[in-house]
Write a protein that holds these residues in place. Structure first.
Motif, short mmCIF file in Angstrom:
data_model
loop_
_atom_site.label_atom_id
_atom_site.label_comp_id
_atom_site.label_asym_id
_atom_site.label_seq_id
_atom_site.Cartn_x
_atom_site.Cartn_y
_atom_site.Cartn_z
N LEU A 80 -47.33 -5.90 -49.10
CA LEU A 80 -47.05 -6.31 -50.48
C LEU A 80 -47.35 -5.19 -51.47
CD1 LEU A 80 -48.28 -10.00 -50.48
CD2 LEU A 80 -45.94 -9.20 -50.83
N GLU A 132 -40.36 -13.06 -56.87
CA GLU A 132 -40.64 -13.46 -55.49
C GLU A 132 -41.90 -12.78 -54.97
OE1 GLU A 132 -40.62 -15.04 -51.74
OE2 GLU A 132 -39.53 -15.72 -53.53
N LEU A 133 -42.07 -11.51 -55.29
CA LEU A 133 -43.25 -10.77 -54.84
C LEU A 133 -44.53 -11.30 -55.48
CD1 LEU A 133 -41.88 -7.11 -54.76
CD2 LEU A 133 -42.56 -8.50 -52.79
N ALA A 151 -45.07 -14.42 -56.28
CA ALA A 151 -45.38 -15.64 -55.53
C ALA A 151 -46.02 -15.31 -54.19
CB ALA A 151 -44.11 -16.47 -55.33
N GLN A 152 -45.47 -14.30 -53.51
CA GLN A 152 -46.03 -13.90 -52.21
C GLN A 152 -47.44 -13.33 -52.36
OE1 GLN A 152 -43.44 -11.42 -49.81
NE2 GLN A 152 -41.61 -12.52 -50.49
N ALA A 153 -47.66 -12.51 -53.39
CA ALA A 153 -48.97 -11.91 -53.59
C ALA A 153 -50.00 -12.99 -53.93
CB ALA A 153 -48.90 -10.86 -54.70
N ALA A 200 -49.85 -16.14 -52.97
CA ALA A 200 -50.09 -16.90 -51.75
C ALA A 200 -51.00 -16.14 -50.79
CB ALA A 200 -48.75 -17.22 -51.08
N ALA A 201 -50.85 -14.82 -50.76
CA ALA A 201 -51.66 -13.99 -49.86
C ALA A 201 -53.01 -13.64 -50.48
CB ALA A 201 -50.90 -12.71 -49.51
#
Length: 286
Positions: free
Chosen positions: A81, A120-121, A123-125, A127-128
């Motif tokens: 990420l 989108e990134l 949201a991913q960051a 979540a991670a």
């Protein structure tokens, strides 16, 4: 052009200025100024379009206001990420360059794709639980939204981010928010934000210029003239900055002083087309 109503020219100028189409904005506002020499909105719009063009041509520092998180890096973990964030920052910079170079509807595709990727990134960051990466992506987003011309969205993203960072938001993000405020005709907010940038970087040419036009929008002519004086000293009395000084004198209805300054510049640079246009504007106002 003669068939285009004045209110349509005003709308074209405002729309073009908000999305960075400076040549189109200049053309629309210049026509409107010729028809209505004392129309303050037309004069301000033309001045802002000319100022942006001057910054792009002669002030490399103005590009610093568009620098995204890749130029403000701290140590980050070499995760997927983190690498994706750096790549997204590059996409945002490339999209900004495209917006400056292309004036067709296709110009927005790259910017829209970069913004979608950025969201989108984020949201991913989140979540991670990679908070540092998410923070950088959110900073980038403010700049990308400003570049896209979505100024209210840029300010919403900035306000949320600035609250989370407790006022420690990097200067380039604050400068992007200041420009968005100015484009939304909120000069007082823009002035406050530009002052934040200038506290940490007093010689920042892009923020000095933005602050000057925010003061002008607020009709605070003495403050605008003071900043113009700082720019004159900074740029060694360049023609572009002296033209801006003459423009401020015109807005303040100090036409005789503006005429004297413009004539002095014409004596030095009789080949400068912009100066002859300024001279024409002065004659129309008188």
């Amino acid at each position: 052009d003669a068939a285009v109503p004045d209110y349509v020219l005003a709308a074209i100028g405002k729309s073009a200025l908000s999305v960075g189409q400076n040549a189109r904005a200049q053309h629309a506002y210049r026509l409107l100024s010729q028809r209505q020499p004392r129309n303050a909105d037309a004069a301000r719009g033309l001045a802002m379009a000319l100022s942006v063009a001057q910054q792009q041509q002669s002030l490399p520092e103005a590009r610093a206001a568009r620098t995204v998180a890749a130029t403000d890096r701290q140590e980050i973990k070499p995760t997927r990420l983190a690498a994706a964030q750096v790549l997204n920052a590059q996409h945002i910079r490339a999209a900004a360059a495209q917006l400056d170079a292309d004036f067709t509807p296709a110009r927005y595709r790259q910017s829209d794709a970069a913004l979608a990727e950025n969201l989108e990134l984020i949201a991913q960051a989140n979540a991670a639980k990679e908070a540092d990466v998410a923070l950088r992506l959110r900073r980038d987003r403010v700049v990308a939204l400003r570049d896209r011309g979505w100024h209210q969205q840029a300010m919403d993203a900035f306000n949320e981010l600035d609250g989370a960072e407790a006022g420690a938001t990097p200067a380039y993000v604050v400068a992007a928010a200041a420009e968005a405020s100015l484009n939304m005709r909120q000069p007082e907010r823009a002035i406050a934000l530009y002052q934040r940038v200038l506290q940490s970087d007093p010689g920042n040419a892009a923020s000095l210029s933005g602050s000057m036009f925010a003061e002008l929008e607020a009709e605070n002519f003495p403050a605008a003239e003071r900043i113009a004086g700082l720019r004159l000293a900074q740029e060694n009395n360049s023609i572009d900055t002296r033209r801006t000084q003459a423009m401020l004198l015109r807005f303040a209805d100090r036409l005789q002083e503006a005429q004297i300054l413009t004539q002095q510049m014409l004596t030095e640079r009789p080949d400068n087309v912009g100066l002859w246009l300024d001279q024409g504007d002065l004659f129309l106002r008188r």
